[in-house]
Design a protein around this motif. Sequence first.
Motif, PDB file in Angstrom:
ATOM      1  N   PHE A 156       0.849  -1.185   0.000  1.00 26.23           N
ATOM      2  CA  PHE A 156       0.000   0.000   0.000  1.00 26.23           C
ATOM      3  C   PHE A 156       0.888   1.239   0.000  1.00 26.23           C
ATOM      4  CE2 PHE A 156      -2.714   3.001   2.699  1.00 26.23           C
ATOM      5  CZ  PHE A 156      -3.349   3.535   1.583  1.00 26.23           C
ATOM      6  N   ALA A 157       0.856   1.967  -1.102  1.00 23.01           N
ATOM      7  CA  ALA A 157       1.607   3.213  -1.222  1.00 23.01           C
ATOM      8  C   ALA A 157       0.629   4.346  -1.495  1.00 23.01           C
ATOM      9  CB  ALA A 157       2.632   3.110  -2.347  1.00 23.01           C
ATOM     10  N   VAL A 158       0.846   5.475  -0.858  1.00 23.44           N
ATOM     11  CA  VAL A 158      -0.072   6.600  -0.999  1.00 23.44           C
ATOM     12  C   VAL A 158       0.219   7.413  -2.254  1.00 23.44           C
ATOM     13  CG1 VAL A 158      -0.948   8.703   0.098  1.00 23.44           C
ATOM     14  CG2 VAL A 158      -0.385   6.708   1.494  1.00 23.44           C
ATOM     15  N   SER A 159       1.486   7.514  -2.655  1.00 24.92           N
ATOM     16  CA  SER A 159       1.847   8.403  -3.765  1.00 24.92           C
ATOM     17  C   SER A 159       1.141   8.059  -5.079  1.00 24.92           C
ATOM     18  CB  SER A 159       3.363   8.434  -3.948  1.00 24.92           C
ATOM     19  OG  SER A 159       3.890   7.151  -4.144  1.00 24.92           O
ATOM     20  N   PRO A 160       0.986   6.764  -5.466  1.00 28.92           N
ATOM     21  CA  PRO A 160       0.240   6.500  -6.704  1.00 28.92           C
ATOM     22  C   PRO A 160      -1.215   6.942  -6.612  1.00 28.92           C
ATOM     23  CG  PRO A 160       1.551   4.590  -6.073  1.00 28.92           C
ATOM     24  CD  PRO A 160       1.565   5.525  -4.906  1.00 28.92           C
ATOM     25  N   LEU A 161      -1.801   6.833  -5.424  1.00 29.55           N
ATOM     26  CA  LEU A 161      -3.184   7.270  -5.248  1.00 29.55           C
ATOM     27  C   LEU A 161      -3.281   8.779  -5.423  1.00 29.55           C
ATOM     28  CD1 LEU A 161      -6.115   6.558  -4.422  1.00 29.55           C
ATOM     29  CD2 LEU A 161      -5.424   6.988  -2.060  1.00 29.55           C
ATOM     30  N   VAL A 162      -2.368   9.518  -4.785  1.00 27.19           N
ATOM     31  CA  VAL A 162      -2.378  10.977  -4.899  1.00 27.19           C
ATOM     32  C   VAL A 162      -2.170  11.404  -6.346  1.00 27.19           C
ATOM     33  CG1 VAL A 162      -1.157  13.090  -4.240  1.00 27.19           C
ATOM     34  CG2 VAL A 162      -1.645  11.327  -2.520  1.00 27.19           C
ATOM     35  N   ARG A 163      -1.236  10.756  -7.023  1.00 24.64           N
ATOM     36  CA  ARG A 163      -0.978  11.084  -8.424  1.00 24.64           C
ATOM     37  C   ARG A 163      -2.222  10.856  -9.274  1.00 24.64           C
ATOM     38  NH1 ARG A 163       3.239   8.351  -8.809  1.00 24.64           N
ATOM     39  NH2 ARG A 163       2.358   6.418  -9.642  1.00 24.64           N
ATOM     40  N   LEU A 218       0.341 -17.101 -14.137  1.00 23.42           N
ATOM     41  CA  LEU A 218      -0.512 -17.476 -15.257  1.00 23.42           C
ATOM     42  C   LEU A 218       0.147 -17.119 -16.586  1.00 23.42           C
ATOM     43  CD1 LEU A 218      -3.940 -16.149 -13.902  1.00 23.42           C
ATOM     44  CD2 LEU A 218      -3.083 -18.502 -13.825  1.00 23.42           C
ATOM     45  N   PRO A 219       0.023 -17.961 -17.595  1.00 17.67           N
ATOM     46  CA  PRO A 219       0.560 -17.618 -18.919  1.00 17.67           C
ATOM     47  C   PRO A 219      -0.234 -16.484 -19.549  1.00 17.67           C
ATOM     48  CG  PRO A 219      -0.736 -19.637 -19.027  1.00 17.67           C
ATOM     49  CD  PRO A 219      -0.622 -19.290 -17.574  1.00 17.67           C
ATOM     50  N   PRO A 220       0.396 -15.655 -20.367  1.00 15.95           N
ATOM     51  CA  PRO A 220      -0.311 -14.532 -20.990  1.00 15.95           C
ATOM     52  C   PRO A 220      -1.552 -14.953 -21.765  1.00 15.95           C
ATOM     53  CG  PRO A 220       2.052 -14.325 -21.327  1.00 15.95           C
ATOM     54  CD  PRO A 220       1.825 -15.686 -20.727  1.00 15.95           C
ATOM     55  N   ALA A 221      -1.541 -16.153 -22.299  1.00 20.00           N
ATOM     56  CA  ALA A 221      -2.710 -16.609 -23.053  1.00 20.00           C
ATOM     57  C   ALA A 221      -3.917 -16.826 -22.161  1.00 20.00           C
ATOM     58  CB  ALA A 221      -2.373 -17.901 -23.792  1.00 20.00           C
ATOM     59  N   ALA A 222      -3.686 -17.065 -20.870  1.00 22.33           N
ATOM     60  CA  ALA A 222      -4.793 -17.326 -19.954  1.00 22.33           C
ATOM     61  C   ALA A 222      -5.339 -16.050 -19.354  1.00 22.33           C
ATOM     62  CB  ALA A 222      -4.336 -18.264 -18.831  1.00 22.33           C
ATOM     63  N   ALA A 223      -4.464 -15.085 -19.086  1.00 18.15           N
ATOM     64  CA  ALA A 223      -4.906 -13.869 -18.403  1.00 18.15           C
ATOM     65  C   ALA A 223      -3.947 -12.725 -18.663  1.00 18.15           C
ATOM     66  CB  ALA A 223      -5.016 -14.109 -16.904  1.00 18.15           C
ATOM     67  N   GLY A 224      -4.515 -11.548 -18.911  1.00 15.52           N
ATOM     68  CA  GLY A 224      -3.740 -10.322 -18.902  1.00 15.52           C
ATOM     69  C   GLY A 224      -3.905  -9.664 -17.551  1.00 15.52           C
ATOM     70  N   ALA A 225      -2.898  -8.924 -17.103  1.00  8.76           N
ATOM     71  CA  ALA A 225      -2.945  -8.300 -15.784  1.00  8.76           C
ATOM     72  C   ALA A 225      -2.376  -6.897 -15.851  1.00  8.76           C
ATOM     73  CB  ALA A 225      -2.167  -9.134 -14.771  1.00  8.76           C
ATOM     74  N   HIS A 226      -3.052  -5.969 -15.172  1.00  4.93           N
ATOM     75  CA  HIS A 226      -2.601  -4.576 -15.133  1.00  4.93           C
ATOM     76  C   HIS A 226      -2.835  -3.995 -13.744  1.00  4.93           C
ATOM     77  CE1 HIS A 226      -1.892  -4.293 -19.430  1.00  4.93           C
ATOM     78  NE2 HIS A 226      -3.053  -4.874 -19.631  1.00  4.93           N
ATOM     79  N   ALA A 227      -1.993  -3.040 -13.377  1.00  2.00           N
ATOM     80  CA  ALA A 227      -2.145  -2.277 -12.137  1.00  2.00           C
ATOM     81  C   ALA A 227      -2.505  -0.852 -12.533  1.00  2.00           C
ATOM     82  CB  ALA A 227      -0.853  -2.314 -11.330  1.00  2.00           C
ATOM     83  N   PRO A 228      -3.779  -0.501 -12.588  1.00  2.00           N
ATOM     84  CA  PRO A 228      -4.192   0.786 -13.165  1.00  2.00           C
ATOM     85  C   PRO A 228      -3.593   2.018 -12.498  1.00  2.00           C
ATOM     86  CG  PRO A 228      -6.065  -0.686 -13.045  1.00  2.00           C
ATOM     87  CD  PRO A 228      -4.949  -1.362 -12.305  1.00  2.00           C
ATOM     88  N   LEU A 229      -3.401   2.001 -11.186  1.00  2.00           N
ATOM     89  CA  LEU A 229      -2.831   3.180 -10.545  1.00  2.00           C
ATOM     90  C   LEU A 229      -1.318   3.235 -10.657  1.00  2.00           C
ATOM     91  CD1 LEU A 229      -5.634   3.840  -9.476  1.00  2.00           C
ATOM     92  CD2 LEU A 229      -4.593   4.389  -7.284  1.00  2.00           C
ATOM     93  N   ALA A 230      -0.670   2.086 -10.648  1.00  2.00           N
ATOM     94  CA  ALA A 230       0.791   2.061 -10.681  1.00  2.00           C
ATOM     95  C   ALA A 230       1.355   2.169 -12.092  1.00  2.00           C
ATOM     96  CB  ALA A 230       1.305   0.781 -10.017  1.00  2.00           C
ATOM     97  N   ASP A 231       0.549   1.873 -13.107  1.00  2.00           N
ATOM     98  CA  ASP A 231       1.018   1.873 -14.491  1.00  2.00           C
ATOM     99  C   ASP A 231       0.601   3.167 -15.184  1.00  2.00           C
ATOM    100  OD1 ASP A 231       1.729   1.446 -17.101  1.00  2.00           O
ATOM    101  OD2 ASP A 231       0.673  -0.461 -17.322  1.00  2.00           O
ATOM    102  N   PRO A 232       1.539   4.081 -15.476  1.00  2.00           N
ATOM    103  CA  PRO A 232       1.173   5.351 -16.107  1.00  2.00           C
ATOM    104  C   PRO A 232       0.622   5.181 -17.518  1.00  2.00           C
ATOM    105  CG  PRO A 232       3.563   5.095 -16.054  1.00  2.00           C
ATOM    106  CD  PRO A 232       2.994   3.978 -15.218  1.00  2.00           C
ATOM    107  N   ARG A 233       0.790   3.999 -18.116  1.00  4.08           N
ATOM    108  CA  ARG A 233       0.266   3.768 -19.465  1.00  4.08           C
ATOM    109  C   ARG A 233      -1.190   3.378 -19.454  1.00  4.08           C
ATOM    110  NH1 ARG A 233       3.297  -1.081 -21.544  1.00  4.08           N
ATOM    111  NH2 ARG A 233       2.606  -1.765 -19.483  1.00  4.08           N
ATOM    112  N   PHE A 234      -1.745   3.070 -18.289  1.00  7.27           N
ATOM    113  CA  PHE A 234      -3.120   2.571 -18.261  1.00  7.27           C
ATOM    114  C   PHE A 234      -4.067   3.644 -18.802  1.00  7.27           C
ATOM    115  CE2 PHE A 234      -7.230   1.375 -16.546  1.00  7.27           C
ATOM    116  CZ  PHE A 234      -7.235   0.013 -16.805  1.00  7.27           C
ATOM    117  N   PRO A 235      -5.004   3.271 -19.675  1.00  3.13           N
ATOM    118  CA  PRO A 235      -5.819   4.254 -20.403  1.00  3.13           C
ATOM    119  C   PRO A 235      -7.031   4.769 -19.625  1.00  3.13           C
ATOM    120  CG  PRO A 235      -6.360   2.062 -21.169  1.00  3.13           C
ATOM    121  CD  PRO A 235      -5.233   1.889 -20.174  1.00  3.13           C
TER     122      PRO A 235
END
Length: 358
Positions: free
Chosen positions: A29-36, A309-326
């Motif tokens: 749990f980090a506060v800075s990604p939430l604030v950003r 999990l293999p990429p074919a089974a599941a994709g995974a993203h961290a929306p707050l930690a990943d600046p590329r998330f749309p």
Amino acid sequence: MRNSFVASEKDHDASPRRIVHVFPGQGDFAVSPLVRAIRTHAAVRKSVAEVFRETEDVGRQFGIAPLAGALLGDSPPSGRDLAAARVGTPQLALFCSSVAVHRALSAIGLAPDVVLGVSFGEIAALTAAGVFEVAEGARIACLLARQLVGCAGGMTLVGAAEWRTRALLREANAPDLAAACINDPGETLVSGPLGALAAMEERARRQGIAVSRLRLPFSTHHPSLTGPADAFEASIRPLTARPARVPVFSAVHGGRYRPGDDVHRGLANCLIRPVRLPEVLHQVATGGGVLILEAGTGCALTRNVRHTLPPAAAGAHAPLADPRFPWPDAHAPAAPSPNGPLSALWSRRNDHAPATPR
């Protein structure tokens, strides 16, 4: 109509996608990604304001100062500030943050078909599924925090598989330590007394095994904590558990909660039973076509998913930690390029409002 069909970043056809929101425990749990994200994305800012304010009355009952104004203001608190505040403050902040991320994702068309709770994150997962109201989930988080005060010890992350970690505990002659969380095939969390942890860490370093002590002033997922677990269960028993509106999986329960399962006892078991994340992730990803979104501020669970999990089974993203998330709002950075790694997720998102309860 809720969006249940989202293409992965590597899948440009129209194959159906099941969305899973996975809710983390207290170790990441980090506060800075939430604030950003509050300052950058309108959906996150709105959901944080709503969720934190919905829980202020509960916080006051536990002596916790309101956090919404501070997080939304010019001088937000740091993680250290939260840790130094009244008992229950970090737990209430983490719970609210996770529910807020879930709500923001739902608002942009990425509502979950399934939720998965990991350790403390089970409280937010059950709340997201409608089993508990937001204020009730906040109360559960604060009541758990009261019990954690008496759970002496600590937790250490070991960069080794479960079998190797258990061998390390035997070699260190540390019967008071427990394999608390099996996070992925190469990562295990150990819980127990501080002295025994230090000795185990030293032995691990000598063998070239990476170890890292978590900044948590307690132990959990330890079989010796039956007293706090029973007291916690008794304290939350008066709260009515409603039928879940979407399937709820638990990494401690070992799978999906079914009608008739005792979720109050399930939450209490998080103090004494281990997390076994890989086997539950395989259950969630059965059949493939799964998009897993981390409903928290960090990315540790996303890394665990990718290692399991293999990429074919599941994709995974961290929306707050990943600046590329749309995040699709006017305050976000420019949308990903048509050929970028998240372009398909952006283009396939359904704009209909979610039906998942808030």
